[in-house]
Each structure stands twice: as structure tokens, then as C-alpha cells.
Design an enzyme around this catalytic site. Sequence first.
Site, PDB file in Angstrom:
ATOM      1  NE  ARG A   1       3.094  11.688  16.326  1.00 36.81           N
ATOM      2  CZ  ARG A   1       3.010  10.616  15.521  1.00 36.81           C
ATOM      3  NH1 ARG A   1       1.840  10.216  15.106  1.00 36.81           N
ATOM      4  NH2 ARG A   1       4.084   9.977  15.134  1.00 36.81           N
TER       5      ARG A   1
ATOM      6  CG  ASP B   1      14.158   5.876  15.294  1.00 36.17           C
ATOM      7  OD1 ASP B   1      14.231   4.671  14.975  1.00 36.17           O
ATOM      8  OD2 ASP B   1      13.239   6.610  14.918  1.00 36.17           O
TER       9      ASP B   1
ATOM     10  CE1 TYR C   1      13.930  10.936  13.225  1.00 35.11           C
ATOM     11  CE2 TYR C   1      14.449   8.695  12.530  1.00 35.11           C
ATOM     12  CZ  TYR C   1      13.901   9.566  13.455  1.00 35.11           C
ATOM     13  OH  TYR C   1      13.328   9.070  14.608  1.00 35.11           O
TER      14      TYR C   1
ATOM     15  CG  MET D   1      23.576  10.992   8.662  1.00 35.29           C
ATOM     16  SD  MET D   1      23.971  12.161   7.333  1.00 35.29           S
ATOM     17  CE  MET D   1      25.331  13.077   8.064  1.00 35.29           C
ATOM     18  CB  ALA D   2      19.537  14.112  13.029  1.00 42.83           C
ATOM     19  CE  LYS D   3      15.081  10.683  16.760  1.00 40.15           C
ATOM     20  NZ  LYS D   3      14.662  11.397  17.988  1.00 40.15           N
TER      21      LYS D   3
HETATM   22  N1  LIG Z   1       6.436   7.513  16.805  1.00 38.37           N
HETATM   23  C1  LIG Z   1       7.258   6.486  16.701  1.00 38.37           C
HETATM   24  O1  LIG Z   1       6.847   5.360  16.367  1.00 38.37           O
HETATM   25  C2  LIG Z   1       8.731   6.681  16.964  1.00 38.37           C
HETATM   26  C3  LIG Z   1       9.641   5.733  16.498  1.00 38.37           C
HETATM   27  C4  LIG Z   1      10.994   5.915  16.739  1.00 38.37           C
HETATM   28  C5  LIG Z   1      11.432   7.026  17.454  1.00 38.37           C
HETATM   29  N2  LIG Z   1      10.522   7.934  17.897  1.00 38.37           N
HETATM   30  C6  LIG Z   1      11.005   9.118  18.627  1.00 38.37           C
HETATM   31  O2  LIG Z   1      10.194   9.317  19.780  1.00 38.37           O
HETATM   32  C7  LIG Z   1       9.951  10.715  19.958  1.00 38.37           C
HETATM   33  C8  LIG Z   1       8.449  10.988  19.939  1.00 38.37           C
HETATM   34  O3  LIG Z   1       7.887  10.498  18.738  1.00 38.37           O
HETATM   35  P1  LIG Z   1       6.579  11.156  18.105  1.00 38.37           P
HETATM   36  O4  LIG Z   1       6.236  10.329  16.920  1.00 38.37           O
HETATM   37  O5  LIG Z   1       5.560  11.387  19.168  1.00 38.37           O
HETATM   38  O6  LIG Z   1       7.181  12.561  17.630  1.00 38.37           O
HETATM   39  P2  LIG Z   1       6.483  13.594  16.614  1.00 38.37           P
HETATM   40  O7  LIG Z   1       5.031  13.584  16.830  1.00 38.37           O
HETATM   41  O8  LIG Z   1       7.003  13.346  15.237  1.00 38.37           O
HETATM   42  O9  LIG Z   1       7.140  14.969  17.117  1.00 38.37           O
HETATM   43  C9  LIG Z   1       7.031  15.403  18.455  1.00 38.37           C
HETATM   44  C10 LIG Z   1       7.053  16.896  18.537  1.00 38.37           C
HETATM   45  O10 LIG Z   1       8.323  17.403  18.168  1.00 38.37           O
HETATM   46  C11 LIG Z   1       8.148  18.792  18.046  1.00 38.37           C
HETATM   47  N3  LIG Z   1       9.168  19.386  17.174  1.00 38.37           N
HETATM   48  C12 LIG Z   1       9.545  19.018  15.935  1.00 38.37           C
HETATM   49  N4  LIG Z   1      10.494  19.859  15.478  1.00 38.37           N
HETATM   50  C13 LIG Z   1      10.709  20.770  16.468  1.00 38.37           C
HETATM   51  C14 LIG Z   1      11.554  21.911  16.608  1.00 38.37           C
HETATM   52  N5  LIG Z   1      12.391  22.320  15.635  1.00 38.37           N
HETATM   53  N6  LIG Z   1      11.505  22.615  17.759  1.00 38.37           N
HETATM   54  C15 LIG Z   1      10.680  22.244  18.752  1.00 38.37           C
HETATM   55  N7  LIG Z   1       9.853  21.192  18.677  1.00 38.37           N
HETATM   56  C16 LIG Z   1       9.871  20.470  17.546  1.00 38.37           C
HETATM   57  C17 LIG Z   1       6.732  19.010  17.496  1.00 38.37           C
HETATM   58  O11 LIG Z   1       6.094  19.953  18.366  1.00 38.37           O
HETATM   59  P3  LIG Z   1       4.873  20.880  17.887  1.00 38.37           P
HETATM   60  O12 LIG Z   1       3.789  19.945  17.424  1.00 38.37           O
HETATM   61  O13 LIG Z   1       4.512  21.649  19.105  1.00 38.37           O
HETATM   62  O14 LIG Z   1       5.414  21.719  16.768  1.00 38.37           O
HETATM   63  C18 LIG Z   1       6.109  17.611  17.578  1.00 38.37           C
HETATM   64  O15 LIG Z   1       4.795  17.606  18.073  1.00 38.37           O
HETATM   65  C19 LIG Z   1      10.729  11.417  18.857  1.00 38.37           C
HETATM   66  O16 LIG Z   1      11.995  11.796  19.322  1.00 38.37           O
HETATM   67  C20 LIG Z   1      10.855  10.363  17.776  1.00 38.37           C
HETATM   68  O17 LIG Z   1      11.976  10.553  16.935  1.00 38.37           O
HETATM   69  C21 LIG Z   1       9.178   7.783  17.667  1.00 38.37           C
END
Ligand SMILES: NC(=O)c1ccc[n+]([C@@H]2O[C@H](COP(=O)([O-])OP(=O)(O)OC[C@H]3O[C@@H](n4cnc5c(N)ncnc54)[C@H](OP(=O)(O)O)[C@@H]3O)[C@@H](O)[C@H]2O)c1
Length: 263
Positions: free
Chosen positions: A33, A159, A172, A174-176
Amino acid sequence: MNEALPAALTRPIDAGASGRSPPVALVTGAARRVGAAIARHLHGHGFVLALHHRASAAEAAALAAELETRRPGSTLLLQADLGDTAALPGLVHATLERFGRLDALVNNASAFHPTPLGAASEADWQALFDSNAKGPFFLAQAAAPALRRSGGAIVNLVDIYAERPLRGHTLYCMAKAANAMLVKSLALELAPEVRVNGIAPGAILWPEAGKPEAAKQAMREKIALGREGRPEDIAEAVRWLLQEARYTTGQILAVDGGRLLNL
Ligand SMILES: NC(=O)c1ccc[n+]([C@@H]2O[C@H](COP(=O)([O-])OP(=O)(O)OC[C@H]3O[C@@H](n4cnc5c(N)ncnc54)[C@H](OP(=O)(O)O)[C@@H]3O)[C@@H](O)[C@H]2O)c1
């Protein structure tokens, strides 16, 4: 003209201190992703990469193989749960052992799931805070000496919901929010050698758990630009903050198509 400024403030992250070695980035959650898009984009701009994953071993290996085809010797695979604080210095040490320097840390990994009030558990708290707040802090702490040496930079994926709550997602958000404060606090702590910034994505990739088409459409209608973003939009912003934004620190850039204007 720049004699009085520390070297870290004037040297772009485009080459090693010697001018010979490529810049090195450690990207968490890089297998899939948005994380994979960030990795590909940085690699395309000359970075060598420590690619961290937790459970997505096959995807991480496939990404590394793809990047290795383009530039042999340009990747290192790392595995850890970000909740395992004791394991985090090892990610930095392995990167330094392999590449000899660290120029950039991208705190991208994140858990995201709803925690409706009345049903949230301590396990939810742990998963959401481990990946979005605790892990990024301890990883940044471990990386700080190497980043100071290189005059490097950190980018956290925050976020838009760090600033305004998303219904049903209190933990979520709160953590962000903690992650957003981490950006600002680290920017102060690590200045002037290391710049620390964040990106607040809007709707980029829908959660894998799925979202009804009607809800997606309703969301699009609230985005000023009328559509969701692409992972590459985030990747470009990450690279800009790492390499170009030489006078920017402690900032969180919304890359949300104008969603925050209408939240
Ligand atoms: N997607 C969006 O539209 C969006 C919107 C707002 C903010 N964001 C932020 O942008 C970033 C990327 O988004 P995304 O949607 O691509 O993220 P995602 O797919 O939800 O997660 C990314 C990766 O985080 C890893 N992860 C989760 N918990 C973990 C832990 N305890 N230890 C180590 N790795 C962990 C997982 O790795 P594994 O698969 O290897 O387990 C997962 O593939 C994130 O920080 C997200 O909050 C995204």
C-alpha cells in the site's frame, strides 16, 4: 554565504557526506500500500532502503526483489512488531551495519480499526498506540544519533483525523494526535541537525476491511478536489520533505485534496 550555518541545514539529502554513497532511508510498514509506494518513489530518487515489515513477509520480499532488479544491493529487509520496543534499536543497527549511515526515517506503519465507545478494549489501545505512537517514538529515539550524524530527516505519516475526530475511532485519533505531537516535539529536540515533519493524508487507499460504495461516494463529495488521492501523492510529499524542504521542521502537511476544508 552559508558559512555560518551548520552543514546539516545546507546540505540536501541527495548524497552521502562524502558525496559518493547514496542516501539511506528506513521505511516502516513498507511491504504494501502507501508504504510500498513511498519505498518505490524514494528508490527511484536514488535512496537505498531498509524495508521494514511485520507480517507481510512475502510482499516485502517481492518488493525488495523488484527494487534489487533495478539496483542490486539497494535494499535490506527488516522484520519487527513496533510494539516490541526492545527490537527497535536493532532495526537501526542492522541498517547501519548494512549501509553505514542513515539519512531518513519514515514512520509509516500503522494499525487502523474502529473502536466504538463501549466496545473498545485494552488490546485495541495497545495495537493502535504501539504502531502509531509508541513505536515511532522509540524508533526515532534509536535512530536519532545516526540521523544527527548525517544531518538527516524524519517524516511521520499522521492523519487529518489527528486534528479532528473520526466517529467511532477514538483510540486511532488519540494515537495519531500523539504522533502529531511527536513530530513537533522531536523537531525541537533534534534541531538543528535533524528536521522532523509529518504528512496528514486524507482518503488515499480505502481500508482493506472494505467500505460501502455509497460511503466512498459521500466521502468524495466532501473532498474539495472531488476524488481520493493516490499513494504516489503521499510518496512525492515524503520525498519533498526529506530532500527539498530544507527550512521546514515541525510541520504537518495535509495531503488530502482539500478534505480538511470541509470536514
Ligand atoms: N490509506 C489512507 O487513505 C490513509 C489515510 C490517512 C492516513 N494514512 C496513514 O498513512 C500510512 C500508510 O497508510 P496505509 O493505509 O498504507 O497503512 P496500512 O496498510 O493500514 O498499514 C501499513 C502497515 O503497517 C504495518 N503495521 C501495523 N501494525 C504494526 C505493528 N504493530 N508493528 C509493525 N508494523 C505494523 C503493517 O505491516 P504488515 O502488513 O507487514 O504487518 C501494514 O502493512 C499510515 O500511517 C496511515 O495511518 C493512510
